[in-house]
Design an enzyme around this catalytic site. Structure first.
Site, PDB file in Angstrom:
ATOM      1  N   CYS A 257       6.724  -1.900 -17.021  1.00  0.00           N
ATOM      2  CA  CYS A 257       7.260  -3.270 -16.918  1.00  0.00           C
ATOM      3  C   CYS A 257       8.615  -3.449 -17.608  1.00  0.00           C
ATOM      4  O   CYS A 257       9.626  -3.652 -16.940  1.00  0.00           O
ATOM      5  CB  CYS A 257       6.257  -4.254 -17.510  1.00  0.00           C
ATOM      6  SG  CYS A 257       4.718  -4.295 -16.602  1.00  0.00           S
TER       7      CYS A 257
HETATM    8  N1  LIG Z   1       0.793  -2.040 -16.073  1.00  0.00           N
HETATM    9  C1  LIG Z   1       1.029  -3.230 -16.565  1.00  0.00           C
HETATM   10  O1  LIG Z   1       0.834  -3.469 -17.750  1.00  0.00           O
HETATM   11  C2  LIG Z   1       1.557  -4.359 -15.676  1.00  0.00           C
HETATM   12  C3  LIG Z   1       1.574  -5.657 -16.196  1.00  0.00           C
HETATM   13  C4  LIG Z   1       2.030  -6.690 -15.406  1.00  0.00           C
HETATM   14  C5  LIG Z   1       2.516  -6.418 -14.126  1.00  0.00           C
HETATM   15  N2  LIG Z   1       2.506  -5.149 -13.640  1.00  0.00           N
HETATM   16  C6  LIG Z   1       2.993  -4.960 -12.273  1.00  0.00           C
HETATM   17  O2  LIG Z   1       1.880  -4.765 -11.402  1.00  0.00           O
HETATM   18  C7  LIG Z   1       2.211  -3.841 -10.372  1.00  0.00           C
HETATM   19  C8  LIG Z   1       1.226  -2.690 -10.385  1.00  0.00           C
HETATM   20  O3  LIG Z   1       1.361  -1.998 -11.615  1.00  0.00           O
HETATM   21  P1  LIG Z   1       0.238  -1.042 -12.182  1.00  0.00           P
HETATM   22  O4  LIG Z   1       0.608  -0.778 -13.593  1.00  0.00           O
HETATM   23  O5  LIG Z   1      -1.118  -1.568 -11.865  1.00  0.00           O
HETATM   24  O6  LIG Z   1       0.503   0.249 -11.304  1.00  0.00           O
HETATM   25  P2  LIG Z   1      -0.435   1.558 -11.203  1.00  0.00           P
HETATM   26  O7  LIG Z   1       0.465   2.671 -10.855  1.00  0.00           O
HETATM   27  O8  LIG Z   1      -1.307   1.636 -12.404  1.00  0.00           O
HETATM   28  O9  LIG Z   1      -1.380   1.238  -9.975  1.00  0.00           O
HETATM   29  C9  LIG Z   1      -0.927   1.098  -8.668  1.00  0.00           C
HETATM   30  C10 LIG Z   1      -2.016   1.619  -7.734  1.00  0.00           C
HETATM   31  O10 LIG Z   1      -1.578   1.368  -6.403  1.00  0.00           O
HETATM   32  C11 LIG Z   1      -1.904   2.476  -5.604  1.00  0.00           C
HETATM   33  N3  LIG Z   1      -1.033   2.438  -4.435  1.00  0.00           N
HETATM   34  C12 LIG Z   1       0.258   2.818  -4.305  1.00  0.00           C
HETATM   35  N4  LIG Z   1       0.705   2.555  -3.063  1.00  0.00           N
HETATM   36  C13 LIG Z   1      -0.326   1.997  -2.387  1.00  0.00           C
HETATM   37  C14 LIG Z   1      -0.479   1.499  -1.074  1.00  0.00           C
HETATM   38  N5  LIG Z   1       0.531   1.518  -0.195  1.00  0.00           N
HETATM   39  N6  LIG Z   1      -1.683   1.024  -0.707  1.00  0.00           N
HETATM   40  C15 LIG Z   1      -2.730   1.005  -1.586  1.00  0.00           C
HETATM   41  N7  LIG Z   1      -2.631   1.451  -2.846  1.00  0.00           N
HETATM   42  C16 LIG Z   1      -1.441   1.926  -3.238  1.00  0.00           C
HETATM   43  C17 LIG Z   1      -1.705   3.673  -6.511  1.00  0.00           C
HETATM   44  O11 LIG Z   1      -2.445   4.795  -6.057  1.00  0.00           O
HETATM   45  C18 LIG Z   1      -2.252   3.121  -7.847  1.00  0.00           C
HETATM   46  O12 LIG Z   1      -3.631   3.366  -8.002  1.00  0.00           O
HETATM   47  C19 LIG Z   1       3.655  -3.419 -10.636  1.00  0.00           C
HETATM   48  O13 LIG Z   1       4.497  -4.218  -9.877  1.00  0.00           O
HETATM   49  C20 LIG Z   1       3.843  -3.735 -12.103  1.00  0.00           C
HETATM   50  O14 LIG Z   1       5.191  -3.998 -12.424  1.00  0.00           O
HETATM   51  C21 LIG Z   1       2.026  -4.116 -14.390  1.00  0.00           C
END
Ligand SMILES: NC(=O)c1ccc[n+]([C@@H]2O[C@H](COP(=O)([O-])OP(=O)(O)OC[C@H]3O[C@@H](n4cnc5c(N)ncnc54)[C@H](O)[C@@H]3O)[C@@H](O)[C@H]2O)c1
Length: 445
Positions: free
Chosen positions: A284
């Site tokens: 993030c």
């Molecule tokens: N990690 C955090 O603390 C956090 C906090 C707030 C917001 N976010 C935001 O949330 C979003 C997700 O982040 P995250 O940390 O959960 O990511 P992550 O990498 O942990 O998880 C994403 C998941 O999506 C899957 N994926 C990728 N492409 C895909 C598709 N086309 N179809 C289905 N699944 C798919 C991946 O295999 C993975 O399991 C990002 O935009 C991030 O900026 C993250």
């Protein structure tokens, strides 16, 4: 169900067909696309609320693991997954989403190598989901992204089906505020922002999240919700850069930045504590502000604060290498050939996430200087990055003693810092965890 413009009416609302819909109206089958740090806890929360949850992820490995009740996130214990498996259905098959009332997109939004937003995951999720979009569905984007993504990108893609957003289906943006490892502020008690394309979209998204979140705060549009998330994360990036700059300056001036921060933190108003460190990491803070800086150019605006903060934060690993070099030099040793042990590789305490972690940059910078680098992290048994792989070493008195320099990178609670300092010839502390110790072998940021 026919959707359209709504008139709020106390605890209910009326759609264009004149139907009175209670505010507590519930979407019973919820689809989550992307089962990572954001999507998996959300899927579990909806399943715990009694909803049927279809969780779609492209990773066969992750889906298999979930089906067997095994978690891959430190924040989510296996038992939590096992307890909802009757209602939570992990799959790689997008077509299973066709029976959902609501679908939430939680896929990654990284940066491309050029530093620009990489929204390919949102595009690919929208493309794979599109054939299964049905009249009456609610679609919510949760991935952090630049203002305009929901309306300028997702809406036209979904409307290629012939269905109209805000009329045939609802569309909203709701930023995730999850803070991995934070036990005080959880998905449930952290207020959630929702911004829909129409008032009806907003109210429907609000009703959806009220199943799992105590306080849902509606805003007037997806853009406002998207921008809100970027303000929150830019605020952190800028303030961390500010204390990092103070840390560099304080060292030059012979002042302990930690003592200064502790003292400033006694002020009960007008000051918020941020701490310096070896750089910023995670999915993030190092990334999200750059989404905004990129979009700002379209409006002929250079986001100066964001650029400066990014430059300072990105420079921190190099600064830490210069501290290590100076500390070794004082012991008559060069970086080349020295054995350096990094304690912690995760980007923050109590998580196994090492994406964008400054520890990775430290490994690469030190190796480039000819040092022999190894790491220990109780949460990360091995690291795969930029084509290299490294395994966590066992943390023993002998391992500390044979290192020329031990660098404190992540302040996991696991570590007994007194023990670390007592058995290491030289310690570089980038987290201030030793600031109350009177030790001659410690160099602090
Ligand atoms: N990690 C955090 O603390 C956090 C906090 C707030 C917001 N976010 C935001 O949330 C979003 C997700 O982040 P995250 O940390 O959960 O990511 P992550 O990498 O942990 O998880 C994403 C998941 O999506 C899957 N994926 C990728 N492409 C895909 C598709 N086309 N179809 C289905 N699944 C798919 C991946 O295999 C993975 O399991 C990002 O935009 C991030 O900026 C993250």
């Amino acid at each position: 169900m026919q959707l359209g413009r709504v008139k709020p009416k106390g605890e209910s609302w009326v759609n264009t067909a004149g139907e009175v819909i209670p505010m507590k109206w519930r979407d019973e089958t919820v689809g989550i696309i992307g089962l990572g740090y954001v999507g998996l806890p959300l899927a579990i929360a909806f399943a715990e609320s009694g909803a049927t949850v279809i969780g779609v992820d492209v990773s066969q490995e992750r889906v298999q693991s979930l089906k067997q009740g095994r978690s891959y996130l430190t924040d989510v214990p296996d038992e939590e997954i096992a307890s909802v498996l009757g209602r939570f259905h992990p799959t790689t098959d997008y077509s299973t989403l066709r029976d959902c009332d609501a679908v939430i997109i939680c896929v990654p939004t990284p940066l491309a190598k050029t530093g620009e937003p990489d929204i390919s995951y949102i595009l690919s999720a929208a493309e794979d989901f599109r054939p299964h979009l049905r009249r009456g569905m609610l679609i919510v984007l949760e991935s952090t992204t630049y203002p305009g993504t929901t309306e300028e990108l997702l809406k036209p893609m979904l409307e290629e089906t012939g269905l109209k957003a805000g009329v045939d289906f609802n569309l909203a943006f709701s930023p995730e505020r999850i803070d991995p490892a934070n036990k005080q502020w959880t998905l449930k008690n952290t207020p959630k922002i929702v911004g829909g394309l129409t008032p009806e979209c907003t109210m429907r998204a609000k009703a959806l999240y009220e199943r799992v979140v105590e306080d849902v705060y509606p805003v007037s549009s997806p853009k406002v919700a998207e921008m809100t998330k970027l303000l929150e994360n830019t605020f952190r990036a800028v303030n961390i850069a500010l204390v990092n700059e103070f840390a560099i300056l304080c060292r030059r001036m012979g002042i302990s930045v930690w003592e200064v921060i502790d003292a400033a933190s006694t002020k009960p108003f007008g000051f918020m504590r941020f701490e310096p460190g070896p750089g910023i990491g995670g999915h993030c803070i190092p990334i999200d502000p750059l989404y905004l800086a990129w979009k700002a150019r379209e409006f002929n605006h250079e986001a100066r604060f964001i650029r400066i903060a990014d430059a300072i934060n990105r420079q921190m690993p190099e600064y830490v290498v210069s501290l290590i070099a100076d500390a070794l030099n004082d012991h008559g040793k060069p970086l080349r050939g020295s054995r350096i042990l990094l304690l912690g590789i995760a980007y923050k305490p109590e998580v196994n996430d090492y994406r964008e972690s400054p520890g990775l940059a430290l490994v690469e910078l030190l190796q480039r200087k000819g040092s022999y680098v190894c790491y220990h992290d109780p949460y990360v048994p091995e690291v795969h990055h930029n084509g290299w792989m490294m395994k966590s070493v066992e943390l023993t008195e002998d391992e500390l003693a044979k290192s020329d320099c031990v660098v404190i990178v992540t302040a996991h609670k696991f570590y007994n810092w007194g023990w670390v300092v007592a058995h290491s010839p030289l310690v570089v502390d980038t987290r201030g965890v030793t600031r109350k110790m009177n030790a001659h072998n410690v160099v602090r940021l």
